[in-house]
Design an enzyme around this catalytic site. Structure first.
Site, PDB file in Angstrom:
ATOM      1  CE  LYS A 252      -3.347  -2.779  -0.198  1.00 59.68           C
ATOM      2  NZ  LYS A 252      -4.472  -3.238   0.580  1.00 59.68           N
TER       3      LYS A 252
HETATM    4  C1  LIG Z   1      -5.494  -4.381   0.863  1.00 59.12           C
HETATM    5  C2  LIG Z   1      -6.964  -4.147   0.854  1.00 59.12           C
HETATM    6  C3  LIG Z   1      -7.774  -4.477   1.944  1.00 59.12           C
HETATM    7  C4  LIG Z   1      -7.274  -5.265   3.123  1.00 59.12           C
HETATM    8  O1  LIG Z   1      -6.225  -4.678   3.765  1.00 59.12           O
HETATM    9  P1  LIG Z   1      -5.444  -5.514   4.905  1.00 59.12           P
HETATM   10  O2  LIG Z   1      -4.718  -4.454   5.639  1.00 59.12           O
HETATM   11  O3  LIG Z   1      -4.539  -6.451   4.189  1.00 59.12           O
HETATM   12  O4  LIG Z   1      -6.454  -6.212   5.718  1.00 59.12           O
HETATM   13  C5  LIG Z   1      -9.107  -4.133   1.914  1.00 59.12           C
HETATM   14  N1  LIG Z   1      -9.642  -3.511   0.861  1.00 59.12           N
HETATM   15  C6  LIG Z   1      -8.909  -3.199  -0.230  1.00 59.12           C
HETATM   16  C7  LIG Z   1      -9.559  -2.484  -1.364  1.00 59.12           C
HETATM   17  C8  LIG Z   1      -7.549  -3.530  -0.275  1.00 59.12           C
HETATM   18  O5  LIG Z   1      -6.822  -3.243  -1.360  1.00 59.12           O
END
Ligand SMILES: *Cc1c(COP(=O)(O)O)cnc(C)c1O
Length: 387
Positions: free
Chosen positions: A189
């Site tokens: 991210k």
């Molecule tokens: C990565 C992601 C999540 C989940 O995030 P985590 O921190 O891995 O639980 C949820 N929604 C979207 C759109 C994502 O890209």
């Protein structure tokens, strides 16, 4: 067939940028002996709340946990329907199910790839309690329309901002529109802690409830319990979860957040270079960002339509990997997965735009860590297959 690779080493998709500041802060945490939830988590929460201009930010172990707790704090549960997008990571839908509620899919707009407000409206029933939009790829959703629908029908709004740390819509920051804004700090991210998440809310009561739910339902934070002003008893007041963030994770996040704008500027440059270099190819490019909004530039996604590009999407993925370029797919639409089809009776064709995008989409590397040469390699690899 061109067997020459555009580069010798593999370019990992979504590789995090880790600098010395993070490394030293993690080492300092290790040396201090305080690894778990403590002062660095509190600092990361305060920094994030300040960046977003919100009253309350609660750090948790993931965005999945953030979404789950947001929905519980909103009072959602069995019998309640939550409308969301089929073009998202499974975590969005799973969190709705974990909260005991029922997910309902509203198709995306084929241009913006975000949930289509008209489709949301068409899915509303007397059981609908909440809308859960995802700012896909970092592009803010049509929040004016969604907010109007929420207001008209008395719905809760929970934003999935996993792609959207830097996003703004008409001057307002993503994650501050709804009752809850949920963020991910997973390694790929825009701001990372390895694993981690955050919930934003304007409600002090909701923030307090989320803190309690994130740590076993206990009333006092563990780090206060063991601080040097004496032992304090805690009380378990409801059934909670183990969703707290560690100081070791926050140690990374504090310095990542300090660079969030610089990294956004670098990804903006890379994005523009891709748009220029790929514009003449027979592929689909991301829609131009809206003038009065701020795109978070999390994913650069292209569409490979076999009829136009002369290569199928999956063959293109293999071709890029063979050229040493790591790529991603965000996402196969949710009903492509057997679990959801079996559990909810969904059919892939029921959300045709998400289906079509999911079968054609390819994410190219967009990390701030990429050098100009890396970006050139990606462009050359794409060109070599679809020109
Ligand atoms: C990565 C992601 C999540 C989940 O995030 P985590 O921190 O891995 O639980 C949820 N929604 C979207 C759109 C994502 O890209």
């Amino acid at each position: 067939m061109n067997l020459r690779k555009v580069r010798d080493d593999f370019l990992v998709f979504g590789a995090p940028q880790i600098n010395n500041a993070e490394i030293e802060e993690v080492i300092a945490s290790l040396k201090s002996g305080w690894l778990g939830t403590g002062p660095k988590v509190a600092r990361f929460e305060a920094d994030f709340a300040a960046y977003k201009g919100t009253a309350h930010a609660v750090a948790v172990s993931s965005c999945t946990a953030a979404l789950h707790l947001g929905m519980l704090a909103a009072g959602l549960g069995p019998g309640d329907e939550v409308i969301t997008t089929p073009l998202t990571f499974s975590a969005t839908v799973n969190a709705i199910i974990h909260a005991g509620a029922t997910p309902v899919l509203a198709d995306v707009d084929p241009i913006t790839q975000n949930i289509d407000p008209a489709m949301v409206e068409s899915k509303i029933t007397e059981r609908t309690r909440a809308i859960l939009p995802v700012h896909f790829a970092g592009r803010p959703c049509d929040m004016d329309s969604l907010a109007k629908i929420a207001e008209r029908h008395g719905l809760i709004m929970i934003e999935d901002c996993a792609h959207a740390v830097e996003a703004e819509y008409k001057g307002r920051k993503a994650g501050t529109f709804g009752d809850f804004g949920c963020f991910s700090f997973y390694v790929t991210k825009n701001v990372i802690t390895g694993e981690g998440g955050m919930v934003l809310t304007g409600s002090e009561d909701a923030a307090e409830r989320i803190k309690i739910l994130a740590l076993h339902g206990m009333t006092k934070d563990a780090w206060k319990r063991f601080s040097d002003d004496g032992y304090r008893h805690y009380q378990v007041v409801e059934l909670g979860f183990k969703y707290n963030m560690m100081d070791l994770q926050a140690a990374i996040g504090i310095h990542q957040l300090a660079r969030v704008e610089a990294n956004w500027a670098r990804r903006t440059e890379i994005w523009k270079r891709y748009m220029d270099a790929l514009s003449t190819l027979p592929i689909g490019l991301p829609a131009v960002p809206e003038a009065d909004s701020r795109h978070a530039y999390h994913l650069f996604t292209i569409l490979i339509d076999e009829g136009r590009a002369g290569i199928g999407r999956d063959d293109f993925l293999d071709a890029m990997t063979a050229q040493n370029i790591g790529v991603g797919v965000h996402y196969l639409s949710i009903p492509e997965h057997p679990f959801y089809r079996e559990r909810f009776g969904w059919r892939v064709e029921d959300t045709p735009h998400a289906m079509a995008i999911g079968r054609q989409t390819v994410s190219l590397p967009l990390s701030p860590k990429l050098t100009d040469e890396d970006v050139g390699d990606v462009i050359e690899a794409v060109r070599s297959r679809v020109a």
